[in-house]
Scaffold this motif. Structure first.
Motif, PDB file in Angstrom:
ATOM      1  N   PHE A 180     -85.920 -18.110-115.751  1.00 27.80           N
ATOM      2  CA  PHE A 180     -85.037 -18.848-114.841  1.00 27.80           C
ATOM      3  C   PHE A 180     -85.702 -20.138-114.357  1.00 27.80           C
ATOM      4  O   PHE A 180     -86.220 -20.233-113.244  1.00 27.80           O
ATOM      5  CB  PHE A 180     -84.637 -17.953-113.662  1.00 27.80           C
ATOM      6  N   ILE A 181     -85.669 -21.133-115.245  1.00 26.24           N
ATOM      7  CA  ILE A 181     -86.335 -22.413-114.965  1.00 26.24           C
ATOM      8  C   ILE A 181     -85.411 -23.614-115.120  1.00 26.24           C
ATOM      9  O   ILE A 181     -85.830 -24.751-114.912  1.00 26.24           O
ATOM     10  CB  ILE A 181     -87.551 -22.596-115.892  1.00 26.24           C
ATOM     11  N   MET A 182     -84.147 -23.380-115.471  1.00 27.98           N
ATOM     12  CA  MET A 182     -83.255 -24.499-115.784  1.00 27.98           C
ATOM     13  C   MET A 182     -82.394 -24.869-114.568  1.00 27.98           C
ATOM     14  O   MET A 182     -81.843 -24.011-113.893  1.00 27.98           O
ATOM     15  CB  MET A 182     -82.360 -24.133-116.970  1.00 27.98           C
ATOM     16  N   LEU A 206     -80.887 -21.525-113.386  1.00 28.37           N
ATOM     17  CA  LEU A 206     -80.238 -20.882-114.538  1.00 28.37           C
ATOM     18  C   LEU A 206     -81.290 -20.387-115.527  1.00 28.37           C
ATOM     19  O   LEU A 206     -82.421 -20.871-115.539  1.00 28.37           O
ATOM     20  CB  LEU A 206     -79.310 -21.872-115.245  1.00 28.37           C
ATOM     21  N   ASN A 207     -80.883 -19.450-116.374  1.00 19.21           N
ATOM     22  CA  ASN A 207     -81.813 -18.940-117.395  1.00 19.21           C
ATOM     23  C   ASN A 207     -81.846 -19.889-118.585  1.00 19.21           C
ATOM     24  O   ASN A 207     -80.811 -20.278-119.136  1.00 19.21           O
ATOM     25  CB  ASN A 207     -81.431 -17.526-117.838  1.00 19.21           C
ATOM     26  N   TYR A 208     -83.019 -20.261-119.020  1.00 21.14           N
ATOM     27  CA  TYR A 208     -83.195 -21.230-120.099  1.00 21.14           C
ATOM     28  C   TYR A 208     -82.714 -20.684-121.443  1.00 21.14           C
ATOM     29  O   TYR A 208     -82.281 -21.443-122.312  1.00 21.14           O
ATOM     30  CB  TYR A 208     -84.667 -21.633-120.204  1.00 21.14           C
ATOM     31  N   SER A 209     -82.754 -19.380-121.636  1.00 20.95           N
ATOM     32  CA  SER A 209     -82.389 -18.791-122.926  1.00 20.95           C
ATOM     33  C   SER A 209     -80.928 -19.034-123.294  1.00 20.95           C
ATOM     34  O   SER A 209     -80.560 -18.945-124.470  1.00 20.95           O
ATOM     35  CB  SER A 209     -82.684 -17.288-122.934  1.00 20.95           C
ATOM     36  N   ALA A 215     -74.455 -17.935-125.194  1.00 25.63           N
ATOM     37  CA  ALA A 215     -73.914 -17.026-124.185  1.00 25.63           C
ATOM     38  C   ALA A 215     -73.815 -17.771-122.863  1.00 25.63           C
ATOM     39  O   ALA A 215     -74.501 -18.776-122.662  1.00 25.63           O
ATOM     40  CB  ALA A 215     -74.816 -15.800-124.053  1.00 25.63           C
ATOM     41  N   PRO A 216     -72.965 -17.295-121.930  1.00 28.25           N
ATOM     42  CA  PRO A 216     -72.891 -17.937-120.611  1.00 28.25           C
ATOM     43  C   PRO A 216     -74.226 -17.833-119.880  1.00 28.25           C
ATOM     44  O   PRO A 216     -75.022 -16.931-120.122  1.00 28.25           O
ATOM     45  CB  PRO A 216     -71.811 -17.120-119.877  1.00 28.25           C
ATOM     46  N   PHE A 217     -74.459 -18.776-118.975  1.00 28.52           N
ATOM     47  CA  PHE A 217     -75.683 -18.757-118.185  1.00 28.52           C
ATOM     48  C   PHE A 217     -75.666 -17.622-117.160  1.00 28.52           C
ATOM     49  O   PHE A 217     -74.612 -17.253-116.638  1.00 28.52           O
ATOM     50  CB  PHE A 217     -75.853 -20.075-117.421  1.00 28.52           C
ATOM     51  N   ASP A 218     -76.849 -17.075-116.886  1.00 24.40           N
ATOM     52  CA  ASP A 218     -77.070 -16.232-115.724  1.00 24.40           C
ATOM     53  C   ASP A 218     -77.738 -17.106-114.671  1.00 24.40           C
ATOM     54  O   ASP A 218     -78.434 -18.070-114.993  1.00 24.40           O
ATOM     55  CB  ASP A 218     -77.979 -15.042-116.044  1.00 24.40           C
ATOM     56  N   ARG A 219     -77.531 -16.755-113.387  1.00 24.69           N
ATOM     57  CA  ARG A 219     -78.132 -17.557-112.315  1.00 24.69           C
ATOM     58  C   ARG A 219     -78.930 -16.645-111.383  1.00 24.69           C
ATOM     59  O   ARG A 219     -78.461 -15.591-110.985  1.00 24.69           O
ATOM     60  CB  ARG A 219     -77.058 -18.297-111.533  1.00 24.69           C
TER      61      ARG A 219
END
Length: 256
Positions: A180-182, A206-209, A215-219
């Protein structure tokens, strides 16, 4: 017999119209933003700017331009071959080496064997693989002529400050949350008892992956305290799964 001729004529007309529609449809540009390596704009006066896919801020600009191209309307105007100097030209370099070109469209008239061309407001010519199509898009046209010059370069000062703070606090998180660096944000800072040295901080990222759109972002949402006597203490961490594209855009400050 006459009815048969009329019927055949109508069927032929419908078939011919459908063929024209199919030809038009085949020329409608459809770009994938993930396929773009960079966009470069050059002006007649020598000005130029490069927008790179691997830059977190410029990638959003590329996505915007690609969306304008894909949603532009085909124009009925003629694709003129003229010697009028092009004010601006945009080159879109694909990761596979292919190049698409966008330039302003022109309306030309010939009188007394003299051809005069004027720029067509709100219209551009899109060229790829030796195929040309004339498109209507006021947003794309305006950006091609002047809009690109006013895109911000890198992060504004307030974002840099938030990123610096988030980086400091991020080091206190468990390895579990390393993705979670984005688009980090300091959502809220509260003083504890009005003291300027003691704070409750609410942060998110947000998750960088999910960066490449598979896939949608996770926060992540983080609540922590920062005090002189105890340093940084993480109080609460929650993960918001699969947020909407609109929410991720707001997180990255590209929509209010």
């Amino acid at each position: 017999m006459r009815k048969l001729v009329i019927l055949v004529t109508v069927i032929f007309g419908l078939f011919f119209s459908m063929q024209l529609l199919l030809v038009k449809a085949s020329f409608q540009p459809k770009l994938e933003k993930e396929a773009v390596s960079f966009i470069q704009v050059n002006r007649l006066n020598g000005e130029t700017r490069l927008f790179k896919e691997n830059d977190g801020y410029e990638e959003v600009i590329i996505s915007k331009v690609v969306n304008w191209i894909n949603t532009a309307s085909p124009s009925e105007g003629v694709i003129e071959l003229n010697k009028t100097p092009v004010v601006s030209i945009m080159k879109i370099k694909m990761k596979d080496g292919d190049v698409a070109v966008i330039e302003p469209a022109f309306n030309c008239v010939s009188e007394n064997h003299v051809k005069t061309c004027t720029i067509a407001d709100g219209e551009v010519i899109y060229t790829r693989n030796n195929k040309k199509v004339r498109l209507k898009s006021l947003e794309l046209y305006d950006w091609l002529l002047v809009g690109w010059k006013y895109e911000s370069v890198g992060a504004p000062k307030d974002e840099l400050l938030e990123e610096t703070l988030y980086t400091r606090y991020f080091s206190y998180l468990a390895e579990t949350y390393s993705d979670f660096i984005m688009c980090p944000k300091i959502d809220k800072v509260e003083r504890m008892g009005g003291d300027t040295r003691r704070h409750i901080v609410h942060a998110s990222a947000l998750n960088y992956s999910a960066h490449h759109g598979d896939a949608p972002f996770d926060r992540i949402h983080i609540t922590l305290t920062d005090t002189p006597e105890n340093g940084v203490k993480i109080n609460k961490v929650t993960i918001q799964k699969g947020i909407s594209e609109k929410e991720s855009t707001i997180q990255c400050r590209r929509e209010s």
